[in-house]
Design an enzyme around this catalytic site. Structure first.
Site, short mmCIF file in Angstrom:
data_model
loop_
_atom_site.label_atom_id
_atom_site.label_comp_id
_atom_site.label_asym_id
_atom_site.label_seq_id
_atom_site.Cartn_x
_atom_site.Cartn_y
_atom_site.Cartn_z
CG ASP A 12 -0.33 0.13 2.54
OD1 ASP A 12 0.91 0.24 2.60
OD2 ASP A 12 -1.06 0.17 3.56
CB CYS A 69 0.65 -2.81 4.54
SG CYS A 69 0.19 -3.99 5.82
CB THR A 71 1.05 -3.90 10.80
OG1 THR A 71 -0.05 -4.22 9.92
CG2 THR A 71 0.68 -2.70 11.67
CG HIS A 102 8.78 -26.39 9.33
ND1 HIS A 102 8.78 -26.53 10.71
CD2 HIS A 102 9.94 -26.97 8.91
CE1 HIS A 102 9.88 -27.17 11.10
NE2 HIS A 102 10.61 -27.43 10.03
CG HIS A 137 7.40 -29.87 7.55
ND1 HIS A 137 6.98 -29.53 8.82
CD2 HIS A 137 8.69 -30.26 7.66
CE1 HIS A 137 7.98 -29.69 9.66
NE2 HIS A 137 9.03 -30.14 8.99
C1 RB5 Z 1 -2.29 2.16 6.61
O1 RB5 Z 1 -2.26 3.29 7.40
C2 RB5 Z 1 -2.16 0.92 7.45
O2 RB5 Z 1 -3.40 0.61 8.02
C3 RB5 Z 1 -1.67 -0.24 6.62
O3 RB5 Z 1 -0.45 0.09 6.02
C4 RB5 Z 1 -1.41 -1.54 7.35
O4 RB5 Z 1 -0.67 -1.33 8.51
C5 RB5 Z 1 -2.58 -2.38 7.60
O5 RB5 Z 1 -2.50 -3.52 8.06
#
Ligand code: RB5
Length: 149
Positions: A12, A69, A71, A102, A137
């Site tokens: 993203d 992204c 996280t 695995h 596995h």
């Molecule tokens: C975007 O701000 C954020 O929500 C996205 O990059 C991600 O962390 C979502 O899982």
């Protein structure tokens, strides 16, 4: 042993900068990079970018997918909704190796707000250099596939 050297990269808006760094890194190692995803910093929803990358892996056009992204979690969740995709979020090299050995993961996700560039590139290397071990596995991966119905 597959000869498919294509890796799709997507993200993203949060993942754009690291995605370009990963693209250069894996291209230098001989992979063919299919670098999709946004290039402007305008906010864009991670599900569509995770899905687009996952479709190229599920179709067999690309051997692996790497998605980013903030996280790593949201884009991983979206990718895993595509049949045949096994995508794990990694913040360490041990996990990156193990999801190949695995779980026969075909996609890697990372969080750009969680790890730095150096760790991310080490994770990519660990993921791409590991091999699925098969054996017991394989039976477990088949059980995951069976959950897809
Ligand atoms: C975007 O701000 C954020 O929500 C996205 O990059 C991600 O962390 C979502 O899982």
């Amino acid at each position: 042993m597959t000869t498919n050297k294509y890796i799709v990269l997507s993200s993203d808006h949060a993942g754009i900068q690291l995605r370009q760094v990963v693209a250069a890194h894996i291209a230098a190692k001989g992979w063919e990079v299919v670098n999709i995803g946004p290039t402007s910093s305008e906010s864009t929803p991670y599900p569509k970018h995770g899905e687009a990358a996952a479709q190229l892996v599920a179709s067999g056009d690309c051997r692996f997918g790497i998605v980013l992204c903030g996280t790593g979690q949201g884009i991983m969740m979206a990718a895993n909704k595509v049949r045949g995709i096994r995508c794990g979020v990694c913040s360490d090299t041990f996990s990156a190796r193990m999801i190949r050995e695995h779980n026969n993961a075909n996609m890697l996700s990372m969080g750009v707000r969680v790890i730095g560039e150096g760790v991310a590139l080490d994770i990519v290397d660990a993921f791409l250099s590991a091999q699925f071990e098969g054996g017991r596995h394989a039976t477990r991966v088949e059980m995951i596939e069976a959950l897809e119905g």
